[in-house]
Design a protein around this motif. Sequence first.
Motif, PDB file in Angstrom:
ATOM      1  N   ALA A 157       0.946  -1.182  -0.022  1.00  0.00           N
ATOM      2  CA  ALA A 157       0.080   0.108   0.035  1.00  0.00           C
ATOM      3  C   ALA A 157       0.854   1.213  -0.084  1.00  0.00           C
ATOM      4  CB  ALA A 157      -0.879   0.044   1.286  1.00  0.00           C
ATOM      5  N   GLU A 158       0.382   2.251  -0.373  1.00  0.00           N
ATOM      6  CA  GLU A 158       1.016   3.643  -0.181  1.00  0.00           C
ATOM      7  C   GLU A 158       0.441   4.337   0.751  1.00  0.00           C
ATOM      8  OE1 GLU A 158       2.985   4.822  -2.721  1.00  0.00           O
ATOM      9  OE2 GLU A 158       3.069   2.871  -3.364  1.00  0.00           O
ATOM     10  N   PHE A 159       0.959   5.124   1.672  1.00  0.00           N
ATOM     11  CA  PHE A 159       0.501   5.762   2.939  1.00  0.00           C
ATOM     12  C   PHE A 159       0.743   7.275   2.875  1.00  0.00           C
ATOM     13  CE2 PHE A 159       4.745   4.661   4.092  1.00  0.00           C
ATOM     14  CZ  PHE A 159       5.122   6.042   4.888  1.00  0.00           C
ATOM     15  N   THR A 160      -0.012   8.047   3.355  1.00  0.00           N
ATOM     16  CA  THR A 160      -0.002   9.419   3.943  1.00  0.00           C
ATOM     17  C   THR A 160       0.190   9.527   5.296  1.00  0.00           C
ATOM     18  OG1 THR A 160      -2.204   9.936   3.340  1.00  0.00           O
ATOM     19  CG2 THR A 160      -0.576  10.590   1.590  1.00  0.00           C
ATOM     20  N   GLN A 161       0.657  10.326   5.930  1.00  0.00           N
ATOM     21  CA  GLN A 161       0.757  10.330   7.701  1.00  0.00           C
ATOM     22  C   GLN A 161       0.878  11.666   7.887  1.00  0.00           C
ATOM     23  OE1 GLN A 161       4.143   7.845   8.968  1.00  0.00           O
ATOM     24  NE2 GLN A 161       2.757   7.021  10.357  1.00  0.00           N
ATOM     25  N   ALA A 162       0.090  11.896   9.079  1.00  0.00           N
ATOM     26  CA  ALA A 162       0.336  13.426   9.863  1.00  0.00           C
ATOM     27  C   ALA A 162       0.434  12.967  11.104  1.00  0.00           C
ATOM     28  CB  ALA A 162      -1.070  14.089   9.606  1.00  0.00           C
ATOM     29  N   ILE A 163       1.961  13.493  11.617  1.00  0.00           N
ATOM     30  CA  ILE A 163       2.175  12.972  13.010  1.00  0.00           C
ATOM     31  C   ILE A 163       2.287  14.387  13.810  1.00  0.00           C
ATOM     32  CG2 ILE A 163       3.997  12.202  14.490  1.00  0.00           C
ATOM     33  CD1 ILE A 163       4.950  10.733  11.738  1.00  0.00           C
TER      34      ILE A 163
ATOM     35  N   TRP B  85     -10.290   3.029  10.435  1.00  0.00           N
ATOM     36  CA  TRP B  85     -11.298   3.109   9.522  1.00  0.00           C
ATOM     37  C   TRP B  85     -11.357   1.715   8.623  1.00  0.00           C
ATOM     38  CZ3 TRP B  85      -9.477   6.949  12.174  1.00  0.00           C
ATOM     39  CH2 TRP B  85     -10.294   8.266  12.368  1.00  0.00           C
ATOM     40  N   ILE B  86     -12.337   1.220   8.394  1.00  0.00           N
ATOM     41  CA  ILE B  86     -12.497  -0.126   7.578  1.00  0.00           C
ATOM     42  C   ILE B  86     -13.340   0.092   6.304  1.00  0.00           C
ATOM     43  CG2 ILE B  86     -13.186  -2.547   7.647  1.00  0.00           C
ATOM     44  CD1 ILE B  86     -12.805  -2.259  10.706  1.00  0.00           C
ATOM     45  N   ASP B  87     -12.482  -0.394   5.174  1.00  0.00           N
ATOM     46  CA  ASP B  87     -13.155  -0.566   3.943  1.00  0.00           C
ATOM     47  C   ASP B  87     -14.204  -1.795   3.934  1.00  0.00           C
ATOM     48  OD1 ASP B  87     -13.979  -0.875   1.160  1.00  0.00           O
ATOM     49  OD2 ASP B  87     -12.196  -0.170   0.340  1.00  0.00           O
TER      50      ASP B  87
ATOM     51  N   ASP C 214     -12.950  -5.504   3.649  1.00  0.00           N
ATOM     52  CA  ASP C 214     -12.534  -5.962   5.164  1.00  0.00           C
ATOM     53  C   ASP C 214     -11.174  -5.484   5.187  1.00  0.00           C
ATOM     54  OD1 ASP C 214     -15.141  -6.885   5.299  1.00  0.00           O
ATOM     55  OD2 ASP C 214     -14.670  -8.997   5.194  1.00  0.00           O
ATOM     56  N   MET C 215     -10.673  -4.553   4.649  1.00  0.00           N
ATOM     57  CA  MET C 215      -9.136  -4.230   4.928  1.00  0.00           C
ATOM     58  C   MET C 215      -9.330  -2.744   5.474  1.00  0.00           C
ATOM     59  SD  MET C 215      -7.188  -5.988   1.841  1.00  0.00           S
ATOM     60  CE  MET C 215      -5.577  -5.561   2.589  1.00  0.00           C
ATOM     61  N   ILE C 216      -8.120  -2.167   6.155  1.00  0.00           N
ATOM     62  CA  ILE C 216      -7.811  -1.036   6.632  1.00  0.00           C
ATOM     63  C   ILE C 216      -7.584  -0.005   6.048  1.00  0.00           C
ATOM     64  CG2 ILE C 216      -6.671   0.221   8.452  1.00  0.00           C
ATOM     65  CD1 ILE C 216      -8.412  -2.194   9.696  1.00  0.00           C
ATOM     66  N   ALA C 217      -8.396   1.174   5.877  1.00  0.00           N
ATOM     67  CA  ALA C 217      -8.333   2.214   5.169  1.00  0.00           C
ATOM     68  C   ALA C 217      -7.306   3.252   6.026  1.00  0.00           C
ATOM     69  CB  ALA C 217      -9.575   2.711   4.355  1.00  0.00           C
ATOM     70  N   ARG C 218      -7.423   3.546   7.314  1.00  0.00           N
ATOM     71  CA  ARG C 218      -6.870   4.588   7.915  1.00  0.00           C
ATOM     72  C   ARG C 218      -6.824   4.192   9.368  1.00  0.00           C
ATOM     73  NH1 ARG C 218      -9.959  10.431   8.943  1.00  0.00           N
ATOM     74  NH2 ARG C 218      -8.461  11.367  10.522  1.00  0.00           N
ATOM     75  N   ILE C 219      -5.912   4.655   9.938  1.00  0.00           N
ATOM     76  CA  ILE C 219      -5.475   4.671  11.332  1.00  0.00           C
ATOM     77  C   ILE C 219      -5.118   5.845  12.114  1.00  0.00           C
ATOM     78  CG2 ILE C 219      -4.347   3.126  13.254  1.00  0.00           C
ATOM     79  CD1 ILE C 219      -3.660   2.220   9.838  1.00  0.00           C
ATOM     80  N   TYR C 220      -5.799   5.818  13.325  1.00  0.00           N
ATOM     81  CA  TYR C 220      -5.555   6.892  14.064  1.00  0.00           C
ATOM     82  C   TYR C 220      -4.967   6.732  15.443  1.00  0.00           C
ATOM     83  CZ  TYR C 220      -6.239  11.407  16.717  1.00  0.00           C
ATOM     84  OH  TYR C 220      -5.982  12.705  17.521  1.00  0.00           O
ATOM     85  N   ILE C 221      -3.899   6.928  15.997  1.00  0.00           N
ATOM     86  CA  ILE C 221      -3.405   6.615  17.365  1.00  0.00           C
ATOM     87  C   ILE C 221      -2.880   7.779  18.345  1.00  0.00           C
ATOM     88  CG2 ILE C 221      -2.980   4.264  16.450  1.00  0.00           C
ATOM     89  CD1 ILE C 221       0.003   6.568  17.899  1.00  0.00           C
TER      90      ILE C 221
ATOM     91  N   ASN D  80      -0.872  10.180  15.844  1.00  0.00           N
ATOM     92  CA  ASN D  80      -0.231   9.654  14.346  1.00  0.00           C
ATOM     93  C   ASN D  80      -1.462   9.260  13.633  1.00  0.00           C
ATOM     94  OD1 ASN D  80       1.145   8.437  12.154  1.00  0.00           O
ATOM     95  ND2 ASN D  80       1.568   6.637  13.618  1.00  0.00           N
ATOM     96  N   ASP D  81      -1.688   9.782  12.557  1.00  0.00           N
ATOM     97  CA  ASP D  81      -2.724   9.587  11.441  1.00  0.00           C
ATOM     98  C   ASP D  81      -2.415   8.999  10.224  1.00  0.00           C
ATOM     99  OD1 ASP D  81      -5.182   9.611  10.461  1.00  0.00           O
ATOM    100  OD2 ASP D  81      -5.721  11.499  10.758  1.00  0.00           O
ATOM    101  N   LEU D  82      -2.453   7.861  10.008  1.00  0.00           N
ATOM    102  CA  LEU D  82      -1.949   7.295   8.893  1.00  0.00           C
ATOM    103  C   LEU D  82      -3.118   6.828   7.700  1.00  0.00           C
ATOM    104  CD1 LEU D  82       0.415   5.524   7.525  1.00  0.00           C
ATOM    105  CD2 LEU D  82      -0.548   3.701   8.628  1.00  0.00           C
ATOM    106  N   THR D  83      -3.047   7.182   6.626  1.00  0.00           N
ATOM    107  CA  THR D  83      -4.076   6.807   5.694  1.00  0.00           C
ATOM    108  C   THR D  83      -3.518   5.943   4.469  1.00  0.00           C
ATOM    109  OG1 THR D  83      -5.380   9.024   5.935  1.00  0.00           O
ATOM    110  CG2 THR D  83      -5.661   7.733   3.904  1.00  0.00           C
ATOM    111  N   LEU D  84      -4.099   4.669   4.172  1.00  0.00           N
ATOM    112  CA  LEU D  84      -3.669   3.920   3.156  1.00  0.00           C
ATOM    113  C   LEU D  84      -4.324   3.951   1.947  1.00  0.00           C
ATOM    114  CD1 LEU D  84      -3.685   0.856   5.394  1.00  0.00           C
ATOM    115  CD2 LEU D  84      -1.662   2.420   4.962  1.00  0.00           C
ATOM    116  N   SER D  85      -3.770   3.798   0.792  1.00  0.00           N
ATOM    117  CA  SER D  85      -4.241   3.886  -0.383  1.00  0.00           C
ATOM    118  C   SER D  85      -3.435   2.931  -1.503  1.00  0.00           C
ATOM    119  CB  SER D  85      -4.234   5.269  -1.257  1.00  0.00           C
ATOM    120  OG  SER D  85      -2.784   5.753  -1.168  1.00  0.00           O
ATOM    121  N   GLY D  86      -4.302   2.735  -2.609  1.00  0.00           N
ATOM    122  CA  GLY D  86      -3.721   1.854  -3.440  1.00  0.00           C
ATOM    123  C   GLY D  86      -3.328   0.299  -3.006  1.00  0.00           C
ATOM    124  N   ILE D  87      -4.100  -0.348  -2.065  1.00  0.00           N
ATOM    125  CA  ILE D  87      -3.950  -1.507  -1.545  1.00  0.00           C
ATOM    126  C   ILE D  87      -3.961  -2.643  -2.454  1.00  0.00           C
ATOM    127  CG2 ILE D  87      -4.358  -3.280   0.318  1.00  0.00           C
ATOM    128  CD1 ILE D  87      -5.634  -0.715   2.028  1.00  0.00           C
TER     129      ILE D  87
END
Length: 225
Positions: free
Chosen positions: A44-50, A164-166, A170-177, A185-192
């Motif tokens: 996957a590709e990711f973008t992240q905001a820390i 956040w689940i697609d 049934d896969m993860i699209a975004r995680i916020y911790i 830490n806010d991580l968003t996935l794309s192109g899985i």
Amino acid sequence: MKYRAVALLVLFVLALVAPALAADPAELSGRIQKRYAALGAFSAEFTQAIRNAASGDVEQRSGSFVFKKPTLVRWETVKPEKELLIVGKDAVWDYFEEDKEAYRYSVEEIINSKTMLRFLTGKANLTEDFLVVAGKAEEAGPGQAVLQLAPREPEPGLVMAKVWIDLATDMIARIYIQDFYANTNDLTLSGIVANPKLADSLFVFTPPKDARVHDNTPAKGRDLK
């Protein structure tokens, strides 16, 4: 330890076994876990905001993530600086290209520590270690569900997480911790891509000749050649 990508990676991996939002989180938890258990690999590709809570500064990061069972990982950050984290068969490497610094750790240290890699390798139990509740429905995007996780025994690096689940995959699209100090830490996935063909060479790292190597492996486990 200066392996920032490890901290980010282990937080990401927890989300791979999290359940989707529904009336019966336990049933969906099994569904999501079954989905990831069936995968031999994914990318996957990711973008992240820390965000640093003390200063309010936000660092934007982006790159790619590749995983191959049982525990091979390639986490590559390209912005704002190049950083390569490799979890290989025999060692974990974290390399900072601009600084020409390479940090080596033992695989056992990372896998056996209380990190999300334990979930990735099947050494943790979600229902025993976490309290799972439904997230706010209004926070979900189209075709998504949101849930919130609270560790039964919180640690400084993780006191709360949302995922956040697609629901179509049934896969993860975004995680916020959030950690103990309120840093987030806010991580968003794309192109899985599920089950891509990945060569083992992707998970092998040899430090450049001009790199300074910091070996943090136990003395008995070091290869001093």
